[in-house]
Design a protein around this motif. Sequence first.
Motif, PDB file in Angstrom:
ATOM      1  N   PRO A  82       0.839  -1.199   0.000  1.00 18.93           N
ATOM      2  CA  PRO A  82       0.000   0.000   0.000  1.00 18.93           C
ATOM      3  C   PRO A  82       0.874   1.249   0.000  1.00 18.93           C
ATOM      4  N   PRO A  83       0.405   2.321  -0.597  1.00 18.89           N
ATOM      5  CA  PRO A  83       1.199   3.550  -0.618  1.00 18.89           C
ATOM      6  C   PRO A  83       1.327   4.128   0.783  1.00 18.89           C
ATOM      7  N   GLN A  84       2.358   4.914   1.009  1.00 22.13           N
ATOM      8  CA  GLN A  84       2.586   5.527   2.314  1.00 22.13           C
ATOM      9  C   GLN A  84       1.593   6.653   2.597  1.00 22.13           C
ATOM     10  N   GLY A  85       0.940   7.176   1.632  1.00 22.42           N
ATOM     11  CA  GLY A  85       0.032   8.293   1.854  1.00 22.42           C
ATOM     12  C   GLY A  85       0.480   9.487   1.045  1.00 22.42           C
ATOM     13  N   ALA A  86      -0.113  10.611   1.331  1.00 25.05           N
ATOM     14  CA  ALA A  86       0.190  11.837   0.604  1.00 25.05           C
ATOM     15  C   ALA A  86       1.629  12.277   0.862  1.00 25.05           C
ATOM     16  N   ALA A  87       2.189  12.979  -0.108  1.00 18.64           N
ATOM     17  CA  ALA A  87       3.590  13.397  -0.035  1.00 18.64           C
ATOM     18  C   ALA A  87       3.872  14.294   1.165  1.00 18.64           C
ATOM     19  N   ASP A  88       2.882  15.021   1.640  1.00 20.04           N
ATOM     20  CA  ASP A  88       3.102  15.933   2.761  1.00 20.04           C
ATOM     21  C   ASP A  88       2.720  15.320   4.107  1.00 20.04           C
ATOM     22  N   PRO A 113       3.368  12.334   7.286  1.00 17.56           N
ATOM     23  CA  PRO A 113       4.496  11.623   7.899  1.00 17.56           C
ATOM     24  C   PRO A 113       4.794  10.308   7.184  1.00 17.56           C
ATOM     25  N   TYR A 114       6.069   9.941   7.187  1.00 18.53           N
ATOM     26  CA  TYR A 114       6.576   8.766   6.480  1.00 18.53           C
ATOM     27  C   TYR A 114       7.385   7.952   7.491  1.00 18.53           C
ATOM     28  N   THR A 115       7.051   6.688   7.659  1.00 20.59           N
ATOM     29  CA  THR A 115       7.674   5.862   8.688  1.00 20.59           C
ATOM     30  C   THR A 115       8.575   4.798   8.068  1.00 20.59           C
ATOM     31  N   VAL A 116       9.767   4.660   8.645  1.00 21.39           N
ATOM     32  CA  VAL A 116      10.701   3.626   8.214  1.00 21.39           C
ATOM     33  C   VAL A 116      11.201   2.900   9.458  1.00 21.39           C
ATOM     34  N   GLU A 117      11.233   1.558   9.381  1.00 23.48           N
ATOM     35  CA  GLU A 117      11.813   0.735  10.434  1.00 23.48           C
ATOM     36  C   GLU A 117      13.183   0.267   9.956  1.00 23.48           C
ATOM     37  N   TYR A 118      14.189   0.466  10.788  1.00 22.04           N
ATOM     38  CA  TYR A 118      15.561   0.066  10.483  1.00 22.04           C
ATOM     39  C   TYR A 118      15.911  -1.103  11.409  1.00 22.04           C
ATOM     40  N   TYR A 119      16.261  -2.230  10.820  1.00 19.78           N
ATOM     41  CA  TYR A 119      16.568  -3.433  11.596  1.00 19.78           C
ATOM     42  C   TYR A 119      18.071  -3.680  11.603  1.00 19.78           C
ATOM     43  N   HIS A 167      21.716  -5.351   8.121  1.00 22.07           N
ATOM     44  CA  HIS A 167      20.929  -4.139   8.372  1.00 22.07           C
ATOM     45  C   HIS A 167      19.962  -3.988   7.212  1.00 22.07           C
ATOM     46  N   TRP A 168      18.685  -3.762   7.515  1.00 17.19           N
ATOM     47  CA  TRP A 168      17.733  -3.529   6.438  1.00 17.19           C
ATOM     48  C   TRP A 168      16.742  -2.464   6.855  1.00 17.19           C
ATOM     49  N   ASP A 169      16.234  -1.767   5.851  1.00 11.96           N
ATOM     50  CA  ASP A 169      15.295  -0.666   6.046  1.00 11.96           C
ATOM     51  C   ASP A 169      13.948  -1.079   5.478  1.00 11.96           C
ATOM     52  N   LEU A 170      12.895  -0.804   6.220  1.00 15.87           N
ATOM     53  CA  LEU A 170      11.568  -1.222   5.804  1.00 15.87           C
ATOM     54  C   LEU A 170      10.580  -0.070   5.967  1.00 15.87           C
ATOM     55  N   PRO A 171      10.254   0.640   4.882  1.00 11.27           N
ATOM     56  CA  PRO A 171       9.187   1.636   4.976  1.00 11.27           C
ATOM     57  C   PRO A 171       7.875   0.921   5.306  1.00 11.27           C
ATOM     58  N   VAL A 172       7.112   1.468   6.230  1.00  9.48           N
ATOM     59  CA  VAL A 172       5.861   0.838   6.635  1.00  9.48           C
ATOM     60  C   VAL A 172       4.707   1.825   6.519  1.00  9.48           C
ATOM     61  N   THR A 173       3.543   1.266   6.273  1.00  8.81           N
ATOM     62  CA  THR A 173       2.328   2.060   6.140  1.00  8.81           C
ATOM     63  C   THR A 173       1.316   1.585   7.161  1.00  8.81           C
ATOM     64  N   SER A 190       7.742  12.099   2.996  1.00  8.71           N
ATOM     65  CA  SER A 190       8.541  11.159   2.204  1.00  8.71           C
ATOM     66  C   SER A 190       9.750  11.827   1.554  1.00  8.71           C
ATOM     67  N   THR A 191       9.654  13.085   1.227  1.00 10.52           N
ATOM     68  CA  THR A 191      10.793  13.781   0.621  1.00 10.52           C
ATOM     69  C   THR A 191      11.944  13.863   1.602  1.00 10.52           C
ATOM     70  N   VAL A 192      11.648  14.242   2.829  1.00  5.98           N
ATOM     71  CA  VAL A 192      12.686  14.329   3.857  1.00  5.98           C
ATOM     72  C   VAL A 192      13.303  12.954   4.114  1.00  5.98           C
ATOM     73  N   ALA A 193      12.468  11.913   4.084  1.00  7.69           N
ATOM     74  CA  ALA A 193      12.952  10.557   4.363  1.00  7.69           C
ATOM     75  C   ALA A 193      13.872  10.035   3.265  1.00  7.69           C
TER      76      ALA A 193
END
Length: 154
Positions: free
Chosen positions: A28-34, A36-42, A141-147, A103-106
């Motif tokens: 699923p998309p993260q949402g609108a560009a403006d 918040p955008y969440t990423v989990e770093y393992y 180490h892996w990065d996982l954007p989450v919605t 998402s731009t900042v991320a």
Amino acid sequence: MRRVFFALPVLFSLVLMGGAALYAQGAPPQGAADQPYTVEYYYKVQWGHQQEFLDLFLKNHYPLLKKIVSTGRMLSVKIDQPAYHTTEDGRWDYRVTIRFKDSTVATTANPDEAQFMKELWPDQETYKREEQRRFEILLAHWDLPVTEITPRDR
């Protein structure tokens, strides 16, 4: 030729339905560009070096993350570790969840990060040596954007 002509609409419909099904199975998309955008770093650390990794992370990376939160680029930083163990292939030792402003900042480099690092760690030689050690004991180490998909009450 007549059979091909009549078969094309059916084939076209099947392609469209199949394409829709494939699209529906995607992330699923993260949402609108403006938004918040969440990423989990393992982080998966060499066995027996978990505390050393955490100490180095808290000393040499967490202050930078907190500094970036103070600027508004990041909204929050949270560090977790699992309460129980899993199989070795699925093991992770630490998860750092970062909520970015958007998402731009991320997905773009922070132009102030190098300056922050110099301010936070004036002894750059020690900082670089300790960061090198932190990555030496890191297995994966892996990065996982989450919605978030929790339904909103209506």
